[in-house]
Design an enzyme around this catalytic site. Structure first.
Site, PDB file in Angstrom:
ATOM      1  N   CYS A 113       0.815  -1.226   0.000  1.00 45.37           N
ATOM      2  CA  CYS A 113       0.000   0.000   0.000  1.00 45.37           C
ATOM      3  C   CYS A 113       0.848   1.276   0.000  1.00 45.37           C
ATOM      4  CB  CYS A 113      -0.941   0.013   1.200  1.00 45.37           C
ATOM      5  SG  CYS A 113      -2.137  -1.300   1.113  1.00 45.37           S
ATOM      6  N   HIS A 252      -3.111   7.154   2.981  1.00 45.83           N
ATOM      7  CA  HIS A 252      -3.545   5.864   2.439  1.00 45.83           C
ATOM      8  C   HIS A 252      -4.937   5.582   3.002  1.00 45.83           C
ATOM      9  CE1 HIS A 252      -3.838   1.820   1.203  1.00 45.83           C
ATOM     10  NE2 HIS A 252      -3.664   1.301   2.410  1.00 45.83           N
ATOM     11  N   ASN A 282      -9.949   0.067  -0.021  1.00 45.99           N
ATOM     12  CA  ASN A 282      -8.481   0.138  -0.044  1.00 45.99           C
ATOM     13  C   ASN A 282      -8.008  -0.352  -1.419  1.00 45.99           C
ATOM     14  OD1 ASN A 282      -5.735  -0.299   0.272  1.00 45.99           O
ATOM     15  ND2 ASN A 282      -5.898  -1.267   2.271  1.00 45.99           N
TER      16      ASN A 282
END
Ligand code: ACO
Length: 327
Positions: A113, A252, A282
């Protein structure tokens, strides 16, 4: 050293939406649980025939359209992904071919990520030292292809998509600071780990049974909050910018509760955080660049604004940059 900035952004999200109500039909979950625990309402699912490189190409072309550069002008291409089309060739080389960036060198970066900021910071060094004049930095993932759709702990969290930026020298502002930190001691908290090494010489291994994402969500949550708060704090200190002068933080997008806790711990008003997790879930490395793209498109970030970018991912890997917006 040459000053380097983001001069254009682009994104691509597959059109197919999967809502929490759709997920209720697949696993024992509810819209209420997912919204309350994560802030996610829906996510995008790539088409079966769509590859990560297709997503990366669309995001890259969008960024190029928003820039004054053509593909032929690009001198370096970096793609952050953990779901490449295959182990090799790299997605970056496939993008290079598809867009016709004949002059560029190209390679992938694996930092889950956090991949976009790892790739952007890498690309920045090449431009700052004068090795290349510009770079295309892309993040693209099809996380939904590595998820166990019977596991409610993970399948509600992720979606597919891509984002990209063009980096080039800027006269004013640009990327003011970089901070990258990794902790391999916690590598076991999340990953795609096959039970056995896949080898054609081991007849007991079922090659058709692909490994899925395994994740210790609670432990990651506990690591993500101090990790992101500390990263943005250190990046701000390196840039010599007090945190209260940061106009917008683009984090994020893993969990709205993680973002709220990071805001509290860092002492930054949550209102300053740009959040779009409700629409996409996500999307791994692409989360931060897609959110940045939308923050600029919607006028949340304007020329001269100081912006904090902060990410956290499996590895563990964290990163933050302070950017003074150049356009
Ligand atoms: N629907 C309904 N119930 C669920 C679901 C679901 N989808 N998932 C879990 N539950 C249940 C659990 O089974 C548990 O039930 P129990 O109390 O009867 O055992 C209960 O809900 C609470 O589970 P927790 O795991 O404690 O829930 P938590 O509040 O911690 O939220 C979550 C889980 C959302 C995964 C959270 O821990 C989180 O976001 N962690 C971070 C994950 C993350 O960021 N991953 C990405 C890392 S970045 C990268 O590199 C990809």
């Amino acid at each position: 050293m040459v000053k380097v900035g983001i001069v254009a952004l682009g994104k691509y999200l597959p059109p197919k939406k999967m809502t929490n109500f759709d997920l209720e039909k697949i696993v024992d979950t509810s819209d209420e649980w997912i919204m309350a625990r994560t802030g996610i309402k829906e996510r995008r699912i790539s088409a079966l025939e769509e590859k990560t490189s297709d997503i990366a190409v669309k995001a890259a072309l969008d960024a190029l359209r928003n820039s004054s550069l053509k593909a032929e002008d690009i001198e370096a291409i970096f793609v952050a992904t953990v779901t490449p089309d295959s182990n090799f060739p790299s997605v970056a080389c496939l993008v290079q071919k598809a867009i016709g960036a004949k002059k560029a060198f190209a390679y992938d970066i694996s930092a889950a990520c956090s991949g976009f900021l790892y790739a952007m910071t890498t690309a920045k060094q090449f431009i700052a030292t004068g090795m290349v004049k510009n770079a295309l930095v892309i993040a693209a993932d099809r996380f939904t292809t590595i998820i166990d759709w019977k596991d409610r702990n993970t399948c509600v969290l992720f979606g597919d998509g891509g984002g990209a930026c063009v980096l080039a020298p800027v006269k004013e502002g640009g990327i003011l600071s970089d901070y990258l930190i990794s902790d391999g001691e916690c590598a076991s908290l999340m990953g795609v780990v096959p039970d056995k090494v896949r080898t054609p010489f081991d007849p007991s291994v079922d090659a058709a049974k692909l490994p899925y994402v395994v994740m210790n969500g609670q432990e990651l949550f506990k690591k993500a909050v101090p990790g992101m708060a500390e990263a943005v704090d250190i990046a701000a200190e390196k840039a010599g910018i007090p945190l209260d002068q940061i106009k917008c933080v683009v984090p994020h997008q893993a969990n709205d509760r993680i973002i709220a806790s990071v805001a509290k711990r860092a002492g930054i008003d949550k209102e300053k955080f740009f959040i779009n997790i409700d629409k996409y879930g996500n999307i791994s490395a692409a989360s931060v660049v897609v959110a940045l793209c939308e923050a600029v498109e919607t006028g949340r970030i304007k020329k001269g604004d100081r912006v904090g970018l902060v990410v956290f991912g499996a590895g563990l890997v964290a990163a933050a940059n302070i950017v003074e917006w150049s356009y």
